[in-house]
Design a protein around this motif. Structure first.
Motif, PDB file in Angstrom:
ATOM      1  N   GLU A 167       0.782  -1.013  -0.081  1.00 15.76           N
ATOM      2  CA  GLU A 167       0.009   0.057  -0.059  1.00 15.76           C
ATOM      3  C   GLU A 167       0.894   1.298  -0.003  1.00 15.76           C
ATOM      4  N   TRP A 168       1.900   1.211   0.621  1.00 13.41           N
ATOM      5  CA  TRP A 168       2.772   2.475   0.774  1.00 13.41           C
ATOM      6  C   TRP A 168       4.176   2.276   0.347  1.00 13.41           C
ATOM      7  N   VAL A 169       4.599   3.273  -0.410  1.00 12.24           N
ATOM      8  CA  VAL A 169       6.073   3.253  -1.032  1.00 12.24           C
ATOM      9  C   VAL A 169       6.955   4.016   0.133  1.00 12.24           C
ATOM     10  N   GLU A 170       7.810   3.276   0.528  1.00 18.63           N
ATOM     11  CA  GLU A 170       8.521   3.950   1.717  1.00 18.63           C
ATOM     12  C   GLU A 170      10.009   4.119   1.260  1.00 18.63           C
ATOM     13  N   PHE A 171      10.593   5.060   1.721  1.00 18.26           N
ATOM     14  CA  PHE A 171      11.927   5.657   1.397  1.00 18.26           C
ATOM     15  C   PHE A 171      12.606   6.171   2.479  1.00 18.26           C
ATOM     16  N   THR A 172      13.826   6.494   2.545  1.00 19.28           N
ATOM     17  CA  THR A 172      14.625   7.282   3.383  1.00 19.28           C
ATOM     18  C   THR A 172      14.937   8.422   2.917  1.00 19.28           C
ATOM     19  N   ALA A 173      15.393   9.465   3.517  1.00 17.92           N
ATOM     20  CA  ALA A 173      15.993  10.656   3.168  1.00 17.92           C
ATOM     21  C   ALA A 173      16.827  11.119   4.504  1.00 17.92           C
ATOM     22  N   GLY A 174      17.972  11.917   3.966  1.00 17.03           N
ATOM     23  CA  GLY A 174      18.757  12.242   5.145  1.00 17.03           C
ATOM     24  C   GLY A 174      19.910  11.370   5.521  1.00 17.03           C
ATOM     25  N   GLU A 175      20.980  11.909   6.247  1.00 13.00           N
ATOM     26  CA  GLU A 175      22.097  11.139   6.692  1.00 13.00           C
ATOM     27  C   GLU A 175      22.183  10.951   8.048  1.00 13.00           C
ATOM     28  N   GLY A 176      22.820   9.998   8.561  1.00 11.29           N
ATOM     29  CA  GLY A 176      23.026   9.919  10.091  1.00 11.29           C
ATOM     30  C   GLY A 176      21.804  10.092  10.858  1.00 11.29           C
ATOM     31  N   THR A 177      21.989  11.117  11.852  1.00  9.41           N
ATOM     32  CA  THR A 177      20.733  11.154  12.652  1.00  9.41           C
ATOM     33  C   THR A 177      19.680  11.910  12.050  1.00  9.41           C
ATOM     34  N   ARG A 178      20.081  12.529  10.955  1.00 10.33           N
ATOM     35  CA  ARG A 178      18.859  13.195  10.207  1.00 10.33           C
ATOM     36  C   ARG A 178      17.994  12.226   9.350  1.00 10.33           C
ATOM     37  N   GLN A 179      18.502  11.056   9.230  1.00 14.51           N
ATOM     38  CA  GLN A 179      17.939  10.122   8.219  1.00 14.51           C
ATOM     39  C   GLN A 179      16.445   9.650   8.877  1.00 14.51           C
ATOM     40  N   LYS A 180      15.452   9.772   8.057  1.00 10.71           N
ATOM     41  CA  LYS A 180      14.055   9.583   8.171  1.00 10.71           C
ATOM     42  C   LYS A 180      13.386   8.537   7.291  1.00 10.71           C
ATOM     43  N   THR A 181      12.373   7.887   7.664  1.00  8.44           N
ATOM     44  CA  THR A 181      11.659   7.295   6.519  1.00  8.44           C
ATOM     45  C   THR A 181      10.401   7.944   6.305  1.00  8.44           C
ATOM     46  N   PHE A 182       9.957   8.000   5.019  1.00  4.58           N
ATOM     47  CA  PHE A 182       9.002   8.713   4.480  1.00  4.58           C
ATOM     48  C   PHE A 182       8.116   7.668   3.716  1.00  4.58           C
ATOM     49  N   ARG A 183       6.871   8.216   3.435  1.00  2.00           N
ATOM     50  CA  ARG A 183       5.912   7.260   2.454  1.00  2.00           C
ATOM     51  C   ARG A 183       4.967   7.836   1.727  1.00  2.00           C
ATOM     52  N   TYR A 184       4.472   7.266   0.698  1.00  2.00           N
ATOM     53  CA  TYR A 184       3.369   7.681  -0.068  1.00  2.00           C
ATOM     54  C   TYR A 184       2.605   6.794  -0.511  1.00  2.00           C
ATOM     55  N   HIS A 185       1.372   6.739  -0.796  1.00  2.00           N
ATOM     56  CA  HIS A 185       0.561   5.789  -1.312  1.00  2.00           C
ATOM     57  C   HIS A 185       1.057   5.251  -2.597  1.00  2.00           C
ATOM     58  N   HIS A 186       1.133   3.888  -2.853  1.00  2.00           N
ATOM     59  CA  HIS A 186       1.317   3.169  -4.194  1.00  2.00           C
ATOM     60  C   HIS A 186       0.094   3.807  -5.008  1.00  2.00           C
ATOM     61  N   PRO A 187       0.389   3.967  -6.405  1.00  2.00           N
ATOM     62  CA  PRO A 187      -0.671   4.532  -7.104  1.00  2.00           C
ATOM     63  C   PRO A 187      -1.980   3.837  -7.246  1.00  2.00           C
ATOM     64  N   SER A 240       5.661  24.333  -8.371  1.00  2.00           N
ATOM     65  CA  SER A 240       7.219  23.852  -8.458  1.00  2.00           C
ATOM     66  C   SER A 240       7.172  22.370  -8.145  1.00  2.00           C
ATOM     67  N   THR A 241       8.514  21.844  -8.293  1.00  2.00           N
ATOM     68  CA  THR A 241       8.762  20.541  -7.784  1.00  2.00           C
ATOM     69  C   THR A 241       8.458  20.231  -6.611  1.00  2.00           C
ATOM     70  N   SER A 242       8.730  21.399  -5.670  1.00  2.00           N
ATOM     71  CA  SER A 242       8.557  20.942  -4.351  1.00  2.00           C
ATOM     72  C   SER A 242       6.759  20.893  -4.036  1.00  2.00           C
ATOM     73  N   ASP A 243       6.032  21.749  -4.690  1.00  2.14           N
ATOM     74  CA  ASP A 243       4.547  21.526  -4.516  1.00  2.14           C
ATOM     75  C   ASP A 243       4.358  20.206  -5.000  1.00  2.14           C
ATOM     76  N   LEU A 244       4.690  19.522  -6.000  1.00  2.12           N
ATOM     77  CA  LEU A 244       4.296  18.254  -6.408  1.00  2.12           C
ATOM     78  C   LEU A 244       4.657  17.155  -5.255  1.00  2.12           C
ATOM     79  N   VAL A 245       6.037  17.237  -4.854  1.00  2.00           N
ATOM     80  CA  VAL A 245       6.474  16.587  -3.953  1.00  2.00           C
ATOM     81  C   VAL A 245       5.560  16.360  -2.630  1.00  2.00           C
ATOM     82  N   LEU A 284      11.759   8.344  -8.169  1.00  2.00           N
ATOM     83  CA  LEU A 284      11.115   7.181  -7.150  1.00  2.00           C
ATOM     84  C   LEU A 284       9.555   6.920  -7.781  1.00  2.00           C
ATOM     85  N   VAL A 285       8.977   7.870  -7.768  1.00  2.00           N
ATOM     86  CA  VAL A 285       7.620   8.004  -8.327  1.00  2.00           C
ATOM     87  C   VAL A 285       7.378   7.451  -9.848  1.00  2.00           C
ATOM     88  N   GLN A 286       8.466   7.702 -10.411  1.00  3.16           N
ATOM     89  CA  GLN A 286       8.291   7.457 -11.993  1.00  3.16           C
ATOM     90  C   GLN A 286       8.930   5.879 -11.972  1.00  3.16           C
TER      91      GLN A 286
END
Length: 112
Positions: free
Chosen positions: A21-41, A62-67, A92-94
């Motif tokens: 149901e969810w596409v999960e990914f991480t962003a950030g490095e070290g202590t700033r790394q977190k997991t994020f997710r969005y609904h699979h299409p 903008s690209t930021s608006d879309l994300v 990733l979405v693509q």
């Protein structure tokens, strides 16, 4: 002949048990790394789809608006704080769409 949208979606889910149901990914490095997710299409709600369509139709978006449209406001703020890159999310979405959605036109073993 009328097509059952529910049957189409359920058949896809049945034949693609690895699609979650969810596409999960991480962003950030070290202590700033977190997991994020969005609904699979295939699991995206009408509200999510309409929000993304409005953003895509806006010539000033903008690209930021879309994300932000994919992640939602709260997650996007955390994503930005973690140093996440908007273009990486769009890539990733693509990739997910190319990997998972073309199969919808392929017949199963029963020819359906």
């Amino acid at each position: 002949m009328a097509f059952s949208l529910t049957a189409i979606v359920n058949k896809y889910k049945e034949s693609h048990p690895d699609v979650k149901e969810w596409v999960e990914f991480t962003a950030g490095e070290g202590t700033r790394q977190k997991t994020f997710r969005y609904h699979h299409p295939i699991y995206m709600t009408n509200e999510e789809g309409r929000r993304l369509a409005r953003i895509q139709a806006d010539p000033d978006a903008s690209t930021s608006d879309l994300v932000r449209g994919f992640l939602g406001d709260d997650q996007y703020e955390e994503f930005a704080k973690a140093g996440g890159q908007d273009t990486a999310v769009l890539m990733l979405v693509q990739l997910v769409q190319e990997r998972d959605l073309p199969d919808m036109s392929v017949k199963d073993a029963e020819g359906k």
